[in-house]
Structures are given as C-alpha cells and as structure tokens.
Design an enzyme around this catalytic site. Structure first.
Site, PDB file in Angstrom:
ATOM      1  N   LYS A   1      14.310  -6.890   4.241  1.00 51.80           N
ATOM      2  CA  LYS A   1      14.699  -5.989   5.245  1.00 51.80           C
ATOM      3  C   LYS A   1      15.851  -6.458   6.032  1.00 51.80           C
ATOM      4  O   LYS A   1      16.533  -5.435   6.676  1.00 51.80           O
ATOM      5  CB  LYS A   1      13.271  -6.194   6.425  1.00 51.80           C
ATOM      6  CG  LYS A   1      12.038  -5.364   5.860  1.00 51.80           C
ATOM      7  CD  LYS A   1      11.276  -5.336   6.933  1.00 51.80           C
ATOM      8  CE  LYS A   1       9.899  -4.392   6.632  1.00 51.80           C
ATOM      9  NZ  LYS A   1       8.982  -4.438   7.789  1.00 51.80           N
TER      10      LYS A   1
ATOM     11  N   GLY B   1       8.486 -12.709  15.737  1.00 53.74           N
ATOM     12  CA  GLY B   1       9.125 -12.328  14.452  1.00 53.74           C
ATOM     13  C   GLY B   1       9.778 -10.985  14.249  1.00 53.74           C
ATOM     14  O   GLY B   1       9.812 -10.182  15.445  1.00 53.74           O
TER      15      GLY B   1
ATOM     16  N   ASP C   1       9.843   1.086  12.167  1.00 56.67           N
ATOM     17  CA  ASP C   1       8.583   0.388  12.400  1.00 56.67           C
ATOM     18  C   ASP C   1       8.406   0.703  14.062  1.00 56.67           C
ATOM     19  O   ASP C   1       7.238   0.908  14.518  1.00 56.67           O
ATOM     20  CB  ASP C   1       8.860  -1.129  12.486  1.00 56.67           C
ATOM     21  CG  ASP C   1       8.645  -1.692  11.059  1.00 56.67           C
ATOM     22  OD1 ASP C   1       8.048  -0.853  10.325  1.00 56.67           O
ATOM     23  OD2 ASP C   1       9.160  -2.593  10.684  1.00 56.67           O
TER      24      ASP C   1
ATOM     25  N   ARG D   1       0.712  -1.240  -0.046  1.00 56.19           N
ATOM     26  CA  ARG D   1      -0.073  -0.163   0.053  1.00 56.19           C
ATOM     27  C   ARG D   1       0.953   1.305  -0.211  1.00 56.19           C
ATOM     28  O   ARG D   1       0.281   2.385  -0.087  1.00 56.19           O
ATOM     29  CB  ARG D   1      -1.118   0.037   1.197  1.00 56.19           C
ATOM     30  CG  ARG D   1      -2.190  -0.988   1.107  1.00 56.19           C
ATOM     31  CD  ARG D   1      -2.893  -0.641   2.293  1.00 56.19           C
ATOM     32  NE  ARG D   1      -4.330  -1.372   2.093  1.00 56.19           N
ATOM     33  CZ  ARG D   1      -4.915  -2.468   2.302  1.00 56.19           C
ATOM     34  NH1 ARG D   1      -3.956  -3.267   2.716  1.00 56.19           N
ATOM     35  NH2 ARG D   1      -6.008  -2.791   2.069  1.00 56.19           N
TER      36      ARG D   1
END
Length: 279
Positions: free
Chosen positions: A71, A136, A108, A21
């Site tokens: 990442k 995770g 994040d 997105r």
C-alpha cells in the site's frame, strides 16, 4: 458465468494474497449483476510491484486493489494520488485511466465511515469526539475519515509513542495524544471508540481496556472482522453500547473500485455479508 475476450479485468495484489476475501467479494457483485468481467488474486513479490503495476494496462486490466505489503510502496509508482490517500500515506485502489496512466486512491476512510453509519444509524459525527486505539496504517485511514465527517477531536493512544506523535503531527490540530497506560481513564467524554489494533483478532490476545468510564450512548467499533464479534465488542454490547463490527469496512471500501472498473455502483447488503463470511 462465462466471460468473453472483452471481459473487464481487475484484481488484488499482495504478498501473500491467498487470505484476501476481495475475490469472493467482487466475484459476488460480478455474478449478481451479470457483468462480463473477472477479479483475480495476484501474488506479487515486493521487488516485482513496479513491473506488475505498469503491466496492468498492457494486460487489459482496469485496475487493482493493493493489500499488505504494497500500500505504501505503490504510492511512489503510480502517476497520481488523490488528496485523501496523500494524507493517509498509502493507497489501496489503482485505476487504469483511458490514457494508460495509473491513479491511486485510498478508500479505507470512506469505507470506514460508510460502515459506521450503516451499523449505527443516526450517529452524529459532525462536532463529535472520538478515541482511536492504534497508530498504524489502518488508524491513518480511520482518522482521515473521521475528520472529513466532521469529528472535532480525536484522542489517540498507541503502545509506541513515536507512532502516536507521528499521527498527531500528520493530522494536527485534530488529534490529541493519550499515553497508552492512561487509555482507560480518558473514555468519559467521547462519542465513539475505535480499535484499529490487531488486539482481539484470532490468534492475538484480547484488547485490555476496561470500559467502566465509557458513556452508554457511545458507539464502539472494531476494524477486526475475524472474529466478527471481538472481546471488545462483546463487552461493550453487554453494557448497553451500540457496536459495529469490522466486516462492513472491507465491504464498503470495495465499492468505489468496483464502480470504476466495472461501471456499476454495487450495494453492501446482508446477503453480501453472509456470502463473504461463508468462505
């Protein structure tokens, strides 16, 4: 809006990347502020990641975001990584510096905290206790953000004990392991419950977690945003807990990158939320 030959360029690298997105999100801000720039989806195979990142300054890009599966691998390619990203073990934002070198960040953690505080105004995190489900990469970002915000104890439960223990070691002394089978029995003294697993996401089973022992004053958040209200959030809301959905984390984590690439700090608004959900 037309872009010129001097347009500022950024994008998102992933494999695949069509689900992201981020182009819709950044495109909204570019259009809203009349910025001469573009944000593009960049489908990059794992074997091509190093060449793609090193090509950014040569192609005139200001930087990019990184999504699955890049990442962690990108940390070994960029020239420098900030302290938060090192602690998390992954980067999601790359900045092309004036000298052409690449800096890696992880947004994040601040994105999670900003969403939490916007969705639950007045929530006091300094000195608070939390319970995180999942171990995770997303959990690493959440835990790092909570520690930076002043949370003093974080219970952690995951179906894989090895992953749980790895995060306990990475974030000691803040993280306390909880066996997955005991998760429902350890909710009574927490201020915040966070689900970072994929349970509850579209196509996945719901998270099996009775909330009987959870204090009504506790806030419940889920990083899943498809659906926007997961089964966990619906059950928590029905019993009187404040809830925060996961879409805002996606929106807030994008702010630092946009500011670095396009020279303006954008706002996360209800209009933006509706725009991103309307895809």
């Amino acid at each position: 809006m037309m872009i010129s030959g001097k347009a500022r360029l950024a994008g998102v690298m992933g494999w695949p990347v069509g689900h992201s997105r981020s182009p819709r999100l950044h495109g909204y801000w570019l259009e809203k502020h009349g910025i001469d720039g573009a944000y593009l989806p960049l489908a990059v195979r794992p074997d091509d990641l190093q060449d793609a990142l090193r090509a950014l300054p040569k192609l005139g890009f200001r930087g990019c975001n990184l999504t699955v599966p890049h990442k962690e691998a990108a940390m070994r390619i960029v020239d420098r990584v900030d302290e938060t990203a090192r602690r998390i073990g992954a980067i999601n934002t790359v900045i092309v510096e004036d000298d052409g070198t690449l800096s890696g960040r992880n947004t994040d953690a601040p994105g999670f905290i900003a969403n939490l505080l916007q969705g639950a105004p007045g929530l006091a995190l300094d000195g608070a206790s939390a319970f995180v489900l999942g171990a995770g990469g997303a959990a690493r970002g959440v835990i790092a953000g909570l520690i930076e915000a002043g949370v003093v104890e974080i219970k952690l439960a995951n179906r894989s004990p090895d992953k749980t223990n790895a995060l306990v070691r990475a974030f000691e002394p803040y993280v306390v392991p909880v066996p997955w089978d005991e998760r429902a029995d350890r909710l009574d003294d927490i201020d915040l419950l966070v689900n970072t697993t994929s349970l509850g996401m579209q196509g996945q089973p719901a998270l099996d977690l009775p909330l009987d022992g959870l204090a009504e004053a506790a806030v419940v958040t889920d990083i899943v945003y498809a659906p926007l209200e997961t089964d966990l959030l619906a059950r928590a809301k029905a019993r009187g807990n404040r809830t925060v959905d996961g879409l805002g984390m996606l929106l807030h984590q994008a702010v630092p990158g946009f500011a670095a690439w396009f020279g303006l700090v954008p706002e996360v608004t209800e209009e933006l939320r509706r725009h991103v959900l309307a895809r």
